[in-house]
Design an enzyme around this catalytic site. Structure first.
Site, PDB file in Angstrom:
ATOM      1  N   ASP A 260       0.849  -1.184   0.000  1.00 53.10           N
ATOM      2  CA  ASP A 260       0.000   0.000   0.000  1.00 53.10           C
ATOM      3  C   ASP A 260       0.890   1.240   0.000  1.00 53.10           C
ATOM      4  OD1 ASP A 260       0.927  -0.077   2.662  1.00 53.10           O
ATOM      5  OD2 ASP A 260      -0.848  -1.217   3.234  1.00 53.10           O
TER       6      ASP A 260
ATOM      7  N   ASP B  28       1.540   5.023   1.564  1.00 51.43           N
ATOM      8  CA  ASP B  28       1.235   5.998   2.602  1.00 51.43           C
ATOM      9  C   ASP B  28       1.874   7.325   2.214  1.00 51.43           C
ATOM     10  OD1 ASP B  28       0.016   4.008   4.097  1.00 51.43           O
ATOM     11  OD2 ASP B  28       1.896   3.443   5.052  1.00 51.43           O
TER      12      ASP B  28
ATOM     13  N   ASP C 114      10.233   3.763  12.703  1.00 54.22           N
ATOM     14  CA  ASP C 114      10.892   2.674  13.417  1.00 54.22           C
ATOM     15  C   ASP C 114      12.291   2.342  12.886  1.00 54.22           C
ATOM     16  OD1 ASP C 114       9.657   1.686  11.138  1.00 54.22           O
ATOM     17  OD2 ASP C 114       8.446   0.178  12.165  1.00 54.22           O
TER      18      ASP C 114
HETATM   19  P1  ATP Z   1       4.161  -3.095   5.260  1.00 51.96           P
HETATM   20  O1  ATP Z   1       4.827  -3.540   4.022  1.00 51.96           O
HETATM   21  O2  ATP Z   1       3.914  -4.199   6.196  1.00 51.96           O
HETATM   22  O3  ATP Z   1       2.954  -2.214   5.050  1.00 51.96           O
HETATM   23  P2  ATP Z   1       5.253  -0.705   6.371  1.00 51.96           P
HETATM   24  O4  ATP Z   1       6.666  -0.332   6.706  1.00 51.96           O
HETATM   25  O5  ATP Z   1       4.558   0.108   5.349  1.00 51.96           O
HETATM   26  O6  ATP Z   1       5.275  -2.220   5.977  1.00 51.96           O
HETATM   27  P3  ATP Z   1       3.121   0.050   8.106  1.00 51.96           P
HETATM   28  O7  ATP Z   1       2.629  -0.651   9.327  1.00 51.96           O
HETATM   29  O8  ATP Z   1       2.239   0.179   6.934  1.00 51.96           O
HETATM   30  O9  ATP Z   1       4.459  -0.695   7.713  1.00 51.96           O
HETATM   31  O10 ATP Z   1       3.619   1.470   8.590  1.00 51.96           O
HETATM   32  C1  ATP Z   1       3.970   2.518   7.698  1.00 51.96           C
HETATM   33  C2  ATP Z   1       5.166   3.289   8.233  1.00 51.96           C
HETATM   34  O11 ATP Z   1       4.835   3.879   9.487  1.00 51.96           O
HETATM   35  C3  ATP Z   1       6.394   2.433   8.508  1.00 51.96           C
HETATM   36  O12 ATP Z   1       7.175   2.263   7.366  1.00 51.96           O
HETATM   37  C4  ATP Z   1       7.100   3.254   9.571  1.00 51.96           C
HETATM   38  O13 ATP Z   1       7.802   4.332   8.996  1.00 51.96           O
HETATM   39  C5  ATP Z   1       5.947   3.825  10.375  1.00 51.96           C
HETATM   40  N1  ATP Z   1       5.589   2.958  11.516  1.00 51.96           N
HETATM   41  C6  ATP Z   1       4.661   1.978  11.534  1.00 51.96           C
HETATM   42  N2  ATP Z   1       4.583   1.393  12.739  1.00 51.96           N
HETATM   43  C7  ATP Z   1       5.489   2.009  13.511  1.00 51.96           C
HETATM   44  C8  ATP Z   1       5.892   1.872  14.878  1.00 51.96           C
HETATM   45  N3  ATP Z   1       5.333   0.955  15.655  1.00 51.96           N
HETATM   46  N4  ATP Z   1       6.851   2.697  15.325  1.00 51.96           N
HETATM   47  C9  ATP Z   1       7.405   3.642  14.528  1.00 51.96           C
HETATM   48  N5  ATP Z   1       7.079   3.807  13.260  1.00 51.96           N
HETATM   49  C10 ATP Z   1       6.134   3.027  12.729  1.00 51.96           C
HETATM   50 MG    MG Z   2       2.485  -0.061   4.756  1.00 52.67          MG
END
Ligand code: ATP
Ligand code: MG
Length: 460
Positions: free
Chosen positions: A73, A75, A149
């Site tokens: 997705d 963001d 993170d």
């Molecule tokens: P995925 O491929 O699983 O979607 P993602 O990195 O996009 O991986 P998301 O949960 O969609 O993960 O979160 C989007 C972004 O928000 C992450 O890339 C990170 O920068 C931030 N983020 C998400 N969860 C946390 C957390 N618990 N602590 C700090 N930053 C976070």
């Molecule tokens: Mg994501």
């Protein structure tokens, strides 16, 4: 670079977590193709930029684009407030979860827009263990980067300029396939223990290694997961299991000492050879489906993970004199209750799990109307797939699964023929089966008795 020099003089920058100015990568250096970027995400960043705001694609999407994976997705991060974002789009909704975000919808497609967050969590309310409970302060882009993170999750892509802004050495870590937490690892895990599960998921999914300082505190800090609300742990476990790398994730969880208490009953299951085999088959199956872009049912997944525990309890209740079907329901209650404290399985998913489990003894009734009734069960497919897993794992004889495969594919007369076929008879040679209890008449009920956990247990 001048900027780097200034940073060195000022003592800022680096992965320590206080970089103010980013490294900027142009297209030739980052290699992201606009064609691989969601048009809707581009629309959102452009609309925000035209209204005078900063806007970037951020997080996992940038990481995945750099790795030439298709992002799950997209963001967007911006300096516009949620209200300001909402005003710019026709279908936009402010969602007030732990942090306020805006969902911008284009048909079925959803772009999540987040306002840059402030850096400091010092003032934020925390629980007794230091976990941040609420934090909705807005901030500058560099502060937002510091709050993310891992370094590889803290890069910002501007589709208009085709530039990647990197505040914490994420590009370097992408290239060396390293997961590195931003800031002081212990402090970041304390603020949000779920980050320990996230690092495991990313390591397994991306095939990255975990930098030693990011990895080493996990073993000691793992129990902090116990303070996280069970529903959030469940969400994260679901992401982990549906990542297409579930088996690798579970292995990583065990390696990092994180599995204790998460799926408490799984600890036991993985120590039984038959249980481990069953779970491995189920997860490999799931991983394959996810990678082929097929849907996966969380109910099926959790039903598989906990099945051997259910089997054990089921046997115990039957041995204590309970009839098979009530015994199975009691076993299911025990197992589900045992889980909920740590990992709150959503009610809808628990219902699916029960359905799948409860169908199993019904597959053994191959007489009269029972199989026809089962054909009408709305969850037949899941129950049948589950039956096949039981066969493949060696828990029950494969003949039962084969019979159902034939029965489901057959037309009316063929079905009747299958029903009159004596249990144990098969068209196929070399079927090894016990024939001891064969020869029951049609319509008398009862399972064929050759399979574990059978008995007289039909539900009708
Ligand atoms: P995925 O491929 O699983 O979607 P993602 O990195 O996009 O991986 P998301 O949960 O969609 O993960 O979160 C989007 C972004 O928000 C992450 O890339 C990170 O920068 C931030 N983020 C998400 N969860 C946390 C957390 N618990 N602590 C700090 N930053 C976070
Ligand atoms: Mg994501």
């Amino acid at each position: 670079m001048i900027r780097k020099l200034i940073r060195r003089i000022l003592g800022t920058g680096s992965a320590a977590g206080n970089a103010v100015a980013p490294d900027i990568y142009e297209k030739s250096a980052h290699g992201i193709l606009l064609d691989d970027v969601s048009n809707n995400a581009i629309r959102v960043t452009q609309t925000l930029q035209q209204a005078g705001f900063k806007a970037f694609i951020v997080g996992g999407a940038v990481r995945d684009l750099l790795l030439q994976h298709r992002p799950k997705d997209f963001d967007v991060a911006t300096n516009a407030t949620p209200e300001e974002v909402k005003r710019l789009f026709r279908r936009a909704f402010i969602i007030g979860r732990r942090f306020q975000i805006v969902h911008v919808m284009f048909g079925q497609d959803l772009i999540e827009v987040t306002t840059f967050r402030g850096a400091s969590t010092d003032e934020a309310p925390k629980d007794a263990h230091g976990r941040v409970l609420r934090d909705n302060t807005f901030g500058e882009q560099h502060e937002d980067a510091e709050r993310r993170d891992f370094t590889v999750n803290a890069m910002y892509y501007d589709p208009s300029r085709e530039q990647v802004l990197d505040y914490h050495g994420g590009m370097k870590d992408i290239r060396s396939k390293t997961l590195r937490i931003i800031g002081v690892p212990e402090a970041r895990y304390r603020e949000d223990p779920v980050r320990m599960l996230r690092v495991v998921r990313f390591a397994a999914k991306l095939g990255f290694s975990i930098a030693a300082p990011t990895r080493s505190p996990i073993k000691v800090m793992a129990p902090l997961i116990n303070n996280v609300p069970a529903a959030r742990v469940f969400d994260e476990m679901l992401k982990l299991l549906m990542s297409g790398h579930a088996m690798a994730c579970l292995q990583q969880l065990r390696k990092q000492g994180l599995h204790h208490g998460l799926l408490p009953l799984l600890d036991v299951v993985l120590e039984q050879p038959l249980g481990e085999r069953f779970v491995a088959l189920a997860l490999n199956n799931t991983d394959q489906r996810v990678r082929e872009g097929k849907t996966v049912s969380p109910g099926f997944l959790f039903a598989s993970l906990l099945w051997h525990q259910v089997l054990e309890r089921w046997e115990a209740y039957k041995a204590a004199g309970e009839a098979p079907i009530p015994a199975l329901h009691l076993a299911a209650d025990d197992v589900l209750d045992g889980q909920t404290e740590q990992l709150a399985i959503q009610r809808r998913i628990a219902t699916d799990m029960r359905d799948i489990w409860a169908m199993q003894p019904r597959f053994e009734r191959r007489v009269g109307k029972s199989p026809y009734k089962l054909l009408e069960h709305p969850r037949l497919r899941a129950g049948y797939d589950f039956l096949l897993l039981r066969c493949a794992s060696g828990e029950i004889e494969s003949e039962l699964g084969e019979w159902w495969t034939d029965f489901m594919a057959a037309d009316g007369p063929q079905r009747e023929a299958l029903l009159t076929r004596k249990p144990g008879e098969t068209d196929k040679p070399a079927a090894k089966r016990r024939r001891r209890r064969s020869g029951r008449g049609r319509g008398r009920g009862g399972a064929d008795g050759a399979t574990e956990g059978s008995g007289e247990g039909g539900t009708e």
